[in-house]
Design an enzyme around this catalytic site. Structure first.
Site, mmCIF file in Angstrom:
data_model
loop_
_atom_site.group_PDB
_atom_site.id
_atom_site.type_symbol
_atom_site.label_atom_id
_atom_site.label_comp_id
_atom_site.label_asym_id
_atom_site.label_seq_id
_atom_site.Cartn_x
_atom_site.Cartn_y
_atom_site.Cartn_z
ATOM 1 N N TRP A 72 0.829 -1.216 0.000
ATOM 2 C CA TRP A 72 0.000 0.000 0.000
ATOM 3 C C TRP A 72 0.860 1.261 0.000
ATOM 4 O O TRP A 72 0.357 2.342 -0.220
ATOM 5 C CB TRP A 72 -0.963 0.006 1.181
ATOM 6 C CG TRP A 72 -0.315 -0.314 2.489
ATOM 7 C CD1 TRP A 72 0.314 0.561 3.314
ATOM 8 C CD2 TRP A 72 -0.229 -1.610 3.110
ATOM 9 N NE1 TRP A 72 0.793 -0.096 4.417
ATOM 10 C CE2 TRP A 72 0.472 -1.430 4.323
ATOM 11 C CE3 TRP A 72 -0.673 -2.885 2.761
ATOM 12 C CZ2 TRP A 72 0.739 -2.494 5.190
ATOM 13 C CZ3 TRP A 72 -0.393 -3.924 3.622
ATOM 14 C CH2 TRP A 72 0.294 -3.727 4.818
ATOM 15 N N ARG A 73 2.157 1.102 0.235
ATOM 16 C CA ARG A 73 3.041 2.269 0.170
ATOM 17 C C ARG A 73 3.456 2.571 -1.267
ATOM 18 O O ARG A 73 4.139 3.564 -1.523
ATOM 19 C CB ARG A 73 4.283 2.046 1.032
ATOM 20 C CG ARG A 73 3.968 2.096 2.498
ATOM 21 C CD ARG A 73 5.206 2.129 3.365
ATOM 22 N NE ARG A 73 4.832 2.237 4.773
ATOM 23 C CZ ARG A 73 5.498 1.685 5.783
ATOM 24 N NH1 ARG A 73 6.604 0.996 5.529
ATOM 25 N NH2 ARG A 73 5.090 1.843 7.011
ATOM 26 N N GLU A 106 -5.990 0.266 5.741
ATOM 27 C CA GLU A 106 -6.188 0.802 7.089
ATOM 28 C C GLU A 106 -7.265 0.042 7.860
ATOM 29 O O GLU A 106 -7.135 -0.181 9.063
ATOM 30 C CB GLU A 106 -6.533 2.292 7.035
ATOM 31 C CG GLU A 106 -5.408 3.177 6.491
ATOM 32 C CD GLU A 106 -4.153 3.147 7.350
ATOM 33 O OE1 GLU A 106 -4.213 2.660 8.497
ATOM 34 O OE2 GLU A 106 -3.100 3.609 6.875
ATOM 35 N N THR A 115 -4.405 -4.805 14.246
ATOM 36 C CA THR A 115 -3.878 -5.992 13.582
ATOM 37 C C THR A 115 -2.449 -5.728 13.121
ATOM 38 O O THR A 115 -2.176 -4.698 12.515
ATOM 39 C CB THR A 115 -4.758 -6.346 12.364
ATOM 40 O OG1 THR A 115 -6.102 -6.522 12.800
ATOM 41 C CG2 THR A 115 -4.272 -7.608 11.677
ATOM 42 N N LEU A 150 -9.288 -13.125 10.537
ATOM 43 C CA LEU A 150 -8.696 -11.834 10.907
ATOM 44 C C LEU A 150 -9.275 -11.292 12.210
ATOM 45 O O LEU A 150 -8.649 -10.479 12.883
ATOM 46 C CB LEU A 150 -8.926 -10.800 9.803
ATOM 47 C CG LEU A 150 -7.713 -10.280 9.041
ATOM 48 C CD1 LEU A 150 -8.082 -9.023 8.288
ATOM 49 C CD2 LEU A 150 -6.523 -10.023 9.943
ATOM 50 N N GLY A 151 -10.501 -11.714 12.551
ATOM 51 C CA GLY A 151 -11.113 -11.207 13.775
ATOM 52 C C GLY A 151 -11.794 -9.862 13.606
ATOM 53 O O GLY A 151 -11.712 -9.242 12.543
ATOM 54 N N TYR A 152 -12.464 -9.440 14.661
ATOM 55 C CA TYR A 152 -13.222 -8.174 14.633
ATOM 56 C C TYR A 152 -14.029 -8.075 13.338
ATOM 57 O O TYR A 152 -13.815 -7.203 12.511
ATOM 58 C CB TYR A 152 -12.284 -6.987 14.790
ATOM 59 C CG TYR A 152 -11.731 -6.822 16.177
ATOM 60 C CD1 TYR A 152 -12.315 -7.449 17.258
ATOM 61 C CD2 TYR A 152 -10.621 -6.023 16.415
ATOM 62 C CE1 TYR A 152 -11.815 -7.288 18.545
ATOM 63 C CE2 TYR A 152 -10.108 -5.864 17.695
ATOM 64 C CZ TYR A 152 -10.715 -6.502 18.746
ATOM 65 O OH TYR A 152 -10.218 -6.343 20.008
ATOM 66 N N TYR A 207 -8.641 7.751 13.732
ATOM 67 C CA TYR A 207 -7.360 7.292 13.200
ATOM 68 C C TYR A 207 -7.413 7.103 11.682
ATOM 69 O O TYR A 207 -6.577 7.633 10.938
ATOM 70 C CB TYR A 207 -6.910 5.982 13.874
ATOM 71 C CG TYR A 207 -5.837 5.346 13.044
ATOM 72 C CD1 TYR A 207 -4.529 5.813 13.117
ATOM 73 C CD2 TYR A 207 -6.144 4.377 12.082
ATOM 74 C CE1 TYR A 207 -3.535 5.311 12.284
ATOM 75 C CE2 TYR A 207 -5.167 3.882 11.250
ATOM 76 C CZ TYR A 207 -3.873 4.347 11.356
ATOM 77 O OH TYR A 207 -2.914 3.874 10.511
ATOM 78 N N ASP A 246 -2.280 6.172 16.803
ATOM 79 C CA ASP A 246 -2.566 4.752 17.007
ATOM 80 C C ASP A 246 -1.726 4.255 18.186
ATOM 81 O O ASP A 246 -1.104 5.057 18.879
ATOM 82 C CB ASP A 246 -2.262 3.957 15.730
ATOM 83 C CG ASP A 246 -0.768 3.789 15.518
ATOM 84 O OD1 ASP A 246 0.002 4.659 15.985
ATOM 85 O OD2 ASP A 246 -0.350 2.802 14.902
#
Length: 352
Positions: A27-28, A40, A46, A83-85, A123, A141
């Site tokens: 992503w950079r 993000e 994570t 991945l969770g959440y 964030y 963060d």
DNA sequence: AACTCGGGGTT
DNA sequence: AACCCAGAGTT
């Protein structure tokens, strides 16, 4: 009162450290707001090592926001599995549809408009606005809390209202107004790789001389975080119904962990159950509803699935029915359903 | 302002 | 076992 010279020194050291040490992350290589937004959301709470393969799979499967918008929620949750959440995945899909169908595929271009998107908070809105559009908004963060609290020697708890406000102001004060996107990534990368939570690399740190925590030998005491709630124990009995080709999965609909993921029929109890205790439970009897069955416990050694705030003691009961399972699904299709890691591990171990 | 939401890595 | 992670939404 903070020293202005220290703030400038801090910014320059962080920026130059980043030039030398930054990782080459996919992503950079982009400033496409879709890619930055996706990265993000995936990286919320994570680690990069954990999120990176998910990012690559999402970009490959959904190259544009339109592709993501056109997917089914189940498909998105399935790709998110592990991945969770999981509310992140549902909000991701919701926002993709909103951007695709109500904004003509164009993401909002300011912090305040970005923050209105579901799943995009302080964030994430700051990250996208600074990285994609050069808006001078500071990210805060976990990395930023740690770096700032140590360097400036701030012991205000980072997870209470006063600390949240204070660190946002401090982060804004030290922000590089010329290159906010790169600087925001720089301070986070610095926190992740140099000013680590445990065993930070102070010996090789360019900020050592002016770091308040280092000078006071308080590095391991900062940041200060208020106490966490204790871990809850839960006891799950999963009823794995089997006929010749089928099994039964049910969606989790209650406001609880794993909402909208699938699982085998569940009998939750206040402690581990014996076979006799289980087969007298109302939930179990309702499920069987008078049919004849053979039952055995798959894991005599109770497996413990550990989440951040819950330890789940699980027994998997294999129940074979002679007659077809009402509303059963083909076993071979089980992989289509998004399931918690706990269930995925069982499916793999049992060989379903 | 406190609670809830996962799974995995590091000591 | 304790702590943390490119936090956000709900109550």
């Amino acid at each position: 009162m903070k020293n202005r010279a220290n703030e400038i020194d801090f910014r320059e050291v962080v920026n130059s450290w980043y030039l030398q040490n930054k990782r080459d992350l996919p992503w950079r290589r982009s400033s496409d707001p879709y890619r930055i937004w996706l990265s993000e959301i995936i990286l919320q709470q994570t680690r990069i090592d954990q999120g990176l393969p998910y990012y690559l799979r999402f970009i490959k499967t959904f190259p544009t926001v339109f592709d993501l918008a056109e997917a089914s929620e189940q498909q998105v949750l399935k790709l998110w599995q592990g991945l969770g959440y999981y509310s992140r995945a549902r909000n991701l899909h919701y926002t993709a549809k909103e951007v695709a169908y109500e904004m003509e595929g164009i993401f909002p271009k300011s912090f305040s408009e970005l923050k209105k998107l579901k799943g995009v908070g302080e964030y994430t809105a700051s990250a996208i606005a600074s990285i994609c559009y050069g808006e001078a908004v500071a990210v805060v963060d976990g990395n930023v809390y740690r770096v700032l609290s140590r360097y400036f020697g701030v012991d205000t708890p980072i997870n209470a209202t006063e600390g949240i406000r204070y660190f946002k102001e401090l982060a804004t004060r030290v922000l590089d107004l010329e290159h906010p996107g790169d600087y925001n990534q720089a301070i986070m990368e610095f926190g992740a790789m140099q000013c680590k939570p445990q065993l930070p690399l102070c010996a090789s740190c360019g900020l050592q001389i002016s770091c308040v925590a280092f000078q006071l030998q308080r590095v391991d005491k900062l940041p200060v975080k208020l106490k966490k709630n204790k871990i809850k124990k839960r006891y799950f009995n999963y009823i794995v119904l089997l006929d010749h080709q089928h099994t039964l999965l049910q969606a989790r609909t209650k406001k609880d962990i794993w909402q909208h993921l699938y699982q085998f029929p569940l009998v939750e109890s206040n402690d581990n159950l014996s076979l006799d205790e289980l087969t007298k439970k109302e939930d179990f009897l309702d499920l069987i509803s008078g049919k004849s069955y053979d039952i055995r416990l798959f894991n005599p050694k109770v497996s413990v699935h550990k989440l951040s705030h819950q330890h789940i003691y699980t027994q998997f009961w294999i129940v074979e029915l002679k007659e077809p399972i009402p509303n059963g699904i083909h076993r071979k299709n089980i992989r289509e359903y998004p399931v918690p890691v706990l269930i995925a591990n069982f499916v793999k171990d049992f060989g379903l």
